[in-house]
Design an enzyme around this catalytic site. Structure first.
Site, mmCIF file in Angstrom:
data_model
loop_
_atom_site.group_PDB
_atom_site.id
_atom_site.type_symbol
_atom_site.label_atom_id
_atom_site.label_comp_id
_atom_site.label_asym_id
_atom_site.label_seq_id
_atom_site.Cartn_x
_atom_site.Cartn_y
_atom_site.Cartn_z
ATOM 1 N N SER A 109 0.836 -1.197 0.000
ATOM 2 C CA SER A 109 0.000 0.000 0.000
ATOM 3 C C SER A 109 0.878 1.256 0.000
ATOM 4 C CB SER A 109 -0.962 -0.035 1.189
ATOM 5 O OG SER A 109 -1.931 0.982 1.097
ATOM 6 N N HIS B 130 -5.091 -0.821 -4.016
ATOM 7 C CA HIS B 130 -6.509 -0.954 -3.639
ATOM 8 C C HIS B 130 -7.439 -0.392 -4.714
ATOM 9 C CE1 HIS B 130 -4.414 -1.540 0.101
ATOM 10 N NE2 HIS B 130 -4.144 -0.261 0.240
#
Length: 206
Positions: free
Chosen positions: A123, A158
């Site tokens: 991330s 994401h």
């Protein structure tokens, strides 16, 4: 000596046991001895629970971690260079990059990368390596800021999150001639010498 980065969109040890992408990562150095893998949890402000999960996940190797306070150590470059893998956790990308630049740790990571230390991250820890970032801002929106610039272009983790997808697509539509990578959770990219060589997709039993 190859320079390597694993950019992980979502998954990994923080959400899975024996995560495939983590096993993939450990195979890259191809060493018989236990690997020295160092965790950087700056983006979560050194969250102790997160660090604890890292130690549990990599207990068969030689895990260690560096806190924000450790960045001021005189021998921090030597410590990072001695690692086989640097694993950067998720959280607030912009906060992490600000801390790194204020402490000079951004240059420590760049020098280690040039010496062949493998950089990996999930991330925020994946987005940070790119030239430009587009991620959460303080007002619950998204904003653009500069990444470390090791890899060209930009990256969206994401991407399966619809709000993020729409915002990212709107932003990239206004950018000219920029490399763009967008990955759903449980997808990762493997870069060698700044060129993408593999896309890894893993599956969970959820």
């Amino acid at each position: 000596m190859n320079r390597q980065i694993i950019a992980i969109s979502g998954g990994g040890f923080s959400t899975e046991e024996n995560a495939y992408i983590d096993q993939y990562l450990l195979k890259i150095p191809r060493k018989q001895d236990r690997l020295k893998i160092t965790f950087i949890a700056t983006a979560s402000n050194d969250a102790q629970g997160y660090i604890g999960k890292f130690y549990e996940a990599f207990k068969e190797e030689e895990p260690s971690h560096l806190t924000i306070q450790d960045f001021a150590l005189d021998h921090v470059q030597e410590m990072v260079n001695a690692s086989d893998i640097i694993y950067v956790g998720g959280g607030n990308t912009q906060y992490m990059l600000t801390v790194w630049r204020e402490t000079g740790f951004d240059n420590v990571l760049k020098q280690a990368y040039e010496q062949g230390v493998i950089l990996a991250g999930i991330s925020a820890g994946a987005l940070c390596w790119f030239e430009r970032c587009y991620s959460e801002s303080h007002d619950d929106g998204f904003e653009e800021f500069q990444g470390l610039g090791i890899l060209q272009g930009t990256f969206c983790p994401h991407y399966n999150d619809k709000k993020r997808q729409v915002a990212f697509d709107q932003w990239t539509s206004k950018q000219d001639n920029m490399f763009t990578y967008a990955l759903n959770d449980n997808e990762s990219l493997h870069f060698i010498n700044e060129q993408v060589v593999a896309k890894i997709r893993s599956y969970t039993n959820d």
